[in-house]
Design a protein around this motif. Structure first.
Motif, PDB file in Angstrom:
ATOM      1  N   PRO A   1      -2.894  10.582  -7.402  1.00 57.23           N
ATOM      2  CA  PRO A   1      -1.759  10.673  -6.240  1.00 57.23           C
ATOM      3  C   PRO A   1      -2.200  10.212  -5.001  1.00 57.23           C
ATOM      4  CG  PRO A   1      -3.284  12.893  -6.559  1.00 57.23           C
ATOM      5  CD  PRO A   1      -3.657  11.783  -7.740  1.00 57.23           C
ATOM      6  N   LEU A   2      -1.380   9.940  -4.029  1.00 53.64           N
ATOM      7  CA  LEU A   2      -1.468   9.342  -2.817  1.00 53.64           C
ATOM      8  C   LEU A   2      -1.165  10.898  -2.132  1.00 53.64           C
ATOM      9  CD1 LEU A   2      -0.483   6.159  -1.424  1.00 53.64           C
ATOM     10  CD2 LEU A   2       0.274   8.316  -0.200  1.00 53.64           C
ATOM     11  N   TYR A   3      -2.017  11.495  -1.091  1.00 61.59           N
ATOM     12  CA  TYR A   3      -1.661  12.435  -0.282  1.00 61.59           C
ATOM     13  C   TYR A   3      -2.266  12.073   1.159  1.00 61.59           C
ATOM     14  CZ  TYR A   3      -0.673  17.485   0.866  1.00 61.59           C
ATOM     15  OH  TYR A   3      -0.168  18.535   1.517  1.00 61.59           O
ATOM     16  N   MET A   4      -1.227  12.159   2.266  1.00 61.94           N
ATOM     17  CA  MET A   4      -1.660  11.632   3.485  1.00 61.94           C
ATOM     18  C   MET A   4      -0.603  12.390   4.483  1.00 61.94           C
ATOM     19  SD  MET A   4      -2.116   7.685   2.856  1.00 61.94           S
ATOM     20  CE  MET A   4      -3.211   6.957   1.613  1.00 61.94           C
ATOM     21  N   ASP A   5      -1.261  12.622   5.665  1.00 66.44           N
ATOM     22  CA  ASP A   5      -0.874  13.104   6.785  1.00 66.44           C
ATOM     23  C   ASP A   5      -0.768  12.153   7.859  1.00 66.44           C
ATOM     24  OD1 ASP A   5      -0.275  14.391   9.432  1.00 66.44           O
ATOM     25  OD2 ASP A   5      -1.883  15.882   8.981  1.00 66.44           O
ATOM     26  N   VAL A   6       0.605  11.479   8.058  1.00 64.96           N
ATOM     27  CA  VAL A   6       0.680  10.494   8.820  1.00 64.96           C
ATOM     28  C   VAL A   6       1.300  10.660  10.310  1.00 64.96           C
ATOM     29  CG1 VAL A   6       1.774   8.117   9.041  1.00 64.96           C
ATOM     30  CG2 VAL A   6       0.870   9.007   6.733  1.00 64.96           C
ATOM     31  N   THR A   7       0.738  10.290  11.326  1.00 66.33           N
ATOM     32  CA  THR A   7       1.422  10.384  12.864  1.00 66.33           C
ATOM     33  C   THR A   7       1.386   8.960  13.287  1.00 66.33           C
ATOM     34  OG1 THR A   7       0.193  12.514  13.068  1.00 66.33           O
ATOM     35  CG2 THR A   7       1.017  11.478  14.984  1.00 66.33           C
ATOM     36  N   LEU A   8       2.811   8.814  13.741  1.00 67.45           N
ATOM     37  CA  LEU A   8       3.118   7.454  14.494  1.00 67.45           C
ATOM     38  C   LEU A   8       3.367   7.833  15.744  1.00 67.45           C
ATOM     39  CD1 LEU A   8       5.466   5.693  12.000  1.00 67.45           C
ATOM     40  CD2 LEU A   8       2.944   5.842  11.742  1.00 67.45           C
ATOM     41  N   ALA A   9       2.886   7.121  16.838  1.00 66.71           N
ATOM     42  CA  ALA A   9       3.224   7.172  18.271  1.00 66.71           C
ATOM     43  C   ALA A   9       4.400   6.503  18.159  1.00 66.71           C
ATOM     44  CB  ALA A   9       2.053   6.470  19.110  1.00 66.71           C
ATOM     45  N   PRO A  10       5.321   6.535  19.502  1.00 66.94           N
ATOM     46  CA  PRO A  10       6.317   5.716  19.558  1.00 66.94           C
ATOM     47  C   PRO A  10       6.031   4.279  19.697  1.00 66.94           C
ATOM     48  CG  PRO A  10       6.393   7.428  21.171  1.00 66.94           C
ATOM     49  CD  PRO A  10       4.960   7.416  20.573  1.00 66.94           C
ATOM     50  N   ASP A  11       7.124   3.330  19.038  1.00 64.35           N
ATOM     51  CA  ASP A  11       6.912   2.019  18.880  1.00 64.35           C
ATOM     52  C   ASP A  11       5.738   1.592  18.060  1.00 64.35           C
ATOM     53  OD1 ASP A  11       9.098   0.986  20.545  1.00 64.35           O
ATOM     54  OD2 ASP A  11       7.940   1.694  22.256  1.00 64.35           O
ATOM     55  N   SER A  12       5.750   2.384  16.892  1.00 64.15           N
ATOM     56  CA  SER A  12       4.691   1.929  15.993  1.00 64.15           C
ATOM     57  C   SER A  12       5.271   1.557  14.479  1.00 64.15           C
ATOM     58  CB  SER A  12       3.719   3.229  15.866  1.00 64.15           C
ATOM     59  OG  SER A  12       3.204   3.547  16.958  1.00 64.15           O
ATOM     60  N   ASN A  13       4.477   0.942  13.814  1.00 63.42           N
ATOM     61  CA  ASN A  13       4.875   0.472  12.630  1.00 63.42           C
ATOM     62  C   ASN A  13       3.855   1.104  11.535  1.00 63.42           C
ATOM     63  OD1 ASN A  13       6.744  -1.188  11.321  1.00 63.42           O
ATOM     64  ND2 ASN A  13       6.520  -2.291  13.242  1.00 63.42           N
ATOM     65  N   PHE A  14       4.247   1.654  10.337  1.00 61.67           N
ATOM     66  CA  PHE A  14       3.381   2.049   9.245  1.00 61.67           C
ATOM     67  C   PHE A  14       3.940   1.341   7.925  1.00 61.67           C
ATOM     68  CE2 PHE A  14       2.968   4.726   5.583  1.00 61.67           C
ATOM     69  CZ  PHE A  14       1.298   5.089   5.531  1.00 61.67           C
ATOM     70  N   GLU A  15       2.619   0.960   7.449  1.00 58.08           N
ATOM     71  CA  GLU A  15       3.142   0.208   6.320  1.00 58.08           C
ATOM     72  C   GLU A  15       2.070   0.538   5.113  1.00 58.08           C
ATOM     73  OE1 GLU A  15       4.957  -3.780   6.693  1.00 58.08           O
ATOM     74  OE2 GLU A  15       3.968  -4.210   4.744  1.00 58.08           O
ATOM     75  N   LEU A  16       2.393   0.754   3.784  1.00 60.81           N
ATOM     76  CA  LEU A  16       1.416   1.132   2.822  1.00 60.81           C
ATOM     77  C   LEU A  16       1.892   0.480   1.496  1.00 60.81           C
ATOM     78  CD1 LEU A  16      -1.303   2.545   2.083  1.00 60.81           C
ATOM     79  CD2 LEU A  16      -0.103   4.746   1.801  1.00 60.81           C
ATOM     80  N   ALA A  17       1.089  -0.155   0.657  1.00 57.17           N
ATOM     81  CA  ALA A  17       1.314  -0.432  -0.549  1.00 57.17           C
ATOM     82  C   ALA A  17       1.219   0.692  -1.439  1.00 57.17           C
ATOM     83  CB  ALA A  17       0.402  -1.523  -1.213  1.00 57.17           C
ATOM     84  N   THR A  18       2.536   0.978  -2.334  1.00 52.71           N
ATOM     85  CA  THR A  18       2.628   2.010  -3.205  1.00 52.71           C
ATOM     86  C   THR A  18       2.935   1.380  -4.896  1.00 52.71           C
ATOM     87  OG1 THR A  18       4.848   2.294  -2.913  1.00 52.71           O
ATOM     88  CG2 THR A  18       3.179   3.731  -1.627  1.00 52.71           C
ATOM     89  N   PRO A  19       1.991   1.527  -5.710  1.00 52.68           N
ATOM     90  CA  PRO A  19       2.376   0.881  -7.210  1.00 52.68           C
ATOM     91  C   PRO A  19       3.913   0.964  -7.518  1.00 52.68           C
ATOM     92  CG  PRO A  19       0.443   2.228  -7.202  1.00 52.68           C
ATOM     93  CD  PRO A  19       1.052   2.551  -5.866  1.00 52.68           C
ATOM     94  N   GLN A  20       4.302  -0.060  -7.971  1.00 57.60           N
ATOM     95  CA  GLN A  20       5.688   0.091  -8.669  1.00 57.60           C
ATOM     96  C   GLN A  20       5.514   1.109  -9.631  1.00 57.60           C
ATOM     97  OE1 GLN A  20       8.503  -1.901  -8.975  1.00 57.60           O
ATOM     98  NE2 GLN A  20       8.204  -3.884  -7.579  1.00 57.60           N
ATOM     99  N   GLY A  21       6.828   1.759  -9.931  1.00 55.60           N
ATOM    100  CA  GLY A  21       6.867   2.843 -10.832  1.00 55.60           C
ATOM    101  C   GLY A  21       6.402   4.237 -10.366  1.00 55.60           C
ATOM    102  N   HIS A  22       5.487   4.186  -9.399  1.00 56.62           N
ATOM    103  CA  HIS A  22       5.200   5.602  -9.029  1.00 56.62           C
ATOM    104  C   HIS A  22       6.268   6.168  -8.054  1.00 56.62           C
ATOM    105  CE1 HIS A  22       0.303   5.359  -9.201  1.00 56.62           C
ATOM    106  NE2 HIS A  22       1.082   4.801 -10.177  1.00 56.62           N
ATOM    107  N   PHE A  23       6.209   7.503  -7.968  1.00 53.86           N
ATOM    108  CA  PHE A  23       7.167   8.207  -7.283  1.00 53.86           C
ATOM    109  C   PHE A  23       6.739   8.699  -5.785  1.00 53.86           C
ATOM    110  CE2 PHE A  23       9.230  12.415  -6.378  1.00 53.86           C
ATOM    111  CZ  PHE A  23      10.578  11.967  -6.393  1.00 53.86           C
ATOM    112  N   VAL A  24       7.595   8.250  -4.965  1.00 51.62           N
ATOM    113  CA  VAL A  24       7.135   8.207  -3.551  1.00 51.62           C
ATOM    114  C   VAL A  24       7.934   9.219  -2.675  1.00 51.62           C
ATOM    115  CG1 VAL A  24       6.438   7.198  -1.587  1.00 51.62           C
ATOM    116  CG2 VAL A  24       5.976   6.140  -3.775  1.00 51.62           C
ATOM    117  N   ILE A  25       7.385  10.309  -2.070  1.00 52.55           N
ATOM    118  CA  ILE A  25       8.253  11.228  -0.897  1.00 52.55           C
ATOM    119  C   ILE A  25       7.610  11.306   0.000  1.00 52.55           C
ATOM    120  CG2 ILE A  25       9.438  12.455  -3.080  1.00 52.55           C
ATOM    121  CD1 ILE A  25       7.161  14.804  -2.674  1.00 52.55           C
ATOM    122  N   ALA A  26       8.368  11.621   1.223  1.00 57.44           N
ATOM    123  CA  ALA A  26       7.745  11.908   2.412  1.00 57.44           C
ATOM    124  C   ALA A  26       8.362  12.971   2.988  1.00 57.44           C
ATOM    125  CB  ALA A  26       8.127  10.790   3.535  1.00 57.44           C
TER     126      ALA A  26
END
Ligand code: CO
Length: 303
Positions: free
Chosen positions: A182-207
């Protein structure tokens, strides 16, 4: 629509889920995004609940009195308030703000989980259920308890990530050796921000978006979909997740990913096995008092 950018395929949004209010345990009000079902649409995840307490401070204590689990992992992550727990292995403890408890029930555990308000009067937290593969459903139970200070925080360019499991910007989370990778993260973005993360193909991703608003599933040419709190998002396949914020609002979300097991499941209450026969066997063990080897006096009294 082309989503290819160099070698990267960005994950777009497949589904936006409106969490439903449900009551579980002894009167605990929850926002449930999804629960266990034979359709196994969220493989390897089974359930996601958000504690959403609104009872008066003086109300009767509510929580999850002694109950069993088999065949799953329960992941408790608190933002506010805490959860007192004790179990049939003799563990007792307090899951406080920013702490995580990753409990692998394996063949069986009996435990009690009692949320309590913190000094602010609030209880805010999440419980995720992660499936176990057939080969590990009857493994010995195990806990990984991580206090807030032991969870690494990566903060750069308006992006703050608490890394519980998986890796962000080369920083590895403390929860390891979990079958679903698993990947399990608590992510906070300030205004005008960009978040990017590689996630393996075939893995199931939710937010799970629980504060503010962001553009989820963005790629090089599209903003993605603007999603306000409180919603669960399911991403399409791809190898990268991108989230952006606008000038006005920050956002905060739990990002979760895992490798599907692609096995049939048979859920029954707090148990998730692969077949009906395994559930029948589990219930027979509960009736016969052989589900766990022994129950500590304190836990037995709580029933
Ligand atoms: Co439980």
């Amino acid at each position: 629509m082309r989503t290819q950018s160099a070698e990267k395929t960005f994950r777009h949004i497949q589904e936006i889920i409106e969490p439903q209010m449900v009551v579980e345990g002894a009167g605990v009000l929850l926002r449930r995004s999804f629960g266990p079902h034979t359709s196994n649409l969220f493989d390897p995840f089974l359930l996601f609940d958000h504690f959403a307490f609104n009872k008066p401070r003086e109300g009767a204590p509510v929580g999850f009195p002694t109950h069993p689990h088999r065949g799953i992992e329960t992941v408790t992550y608190m933002l506010d308030g805490n959860v007192r727990h004790r179990d049939s292995l003799g563990n007792t403890g307090l899951i406080g703000p920013g702490d995580v408890q990753w409990m692998t029930s394996g063949r069986g555990i009996l435990h009690e989980e009692m949320p309590r308000r913190g000094p602010t009067g609030a209880i805010n937290g999440f419980q995720l259920w992660v499936n176990l593969p057939a080969a590990q459903k009857m493994s010995p139970p195990r806990y990984q308890e991580v206090t807030s200070s032991a969870i690494p925080v990566v903060a750069q360019n308006g992006v703050t990530v608490r890394v519980v499991a998986g890796a962000y910007a080369g920083v590895q989370g403390p929860v390891t050796e979990i079958a679903a990778q698993p990947l399990y993260m608590d992510v906070t973005l300030a205004p005008d921000s960009n978040f990017e993360l590689a996630t393996p193909q075939g893995h199931f991703v939710i937010a799970y978006v629980f504060q503010g608003e962001g553009a989820f599933g963005a790629d090089d040419t599209h903003d993605g979909e603007w999603v306000p709190a409180v919603h669960m998002l399911v991403f399409q396949d791809g190898d990268c997740v991108r989230v952006k914020t606008g000038h006005e609002s920050p956002t905060r979300f739990m990002l979760m990913a895992g490798a599907p097991f692609r096995e049939p499941i048979f859920p029954y209450g707090p148990f998730v096995m692969n077949t009906r026969e395994e559930i029948v066997q589990t219930l027979a063990e509960i009736r016969a008092g052989t589900f766990v080897p022994s129950v500590p006096e304190s836990l037995a009294r709580a029933e």
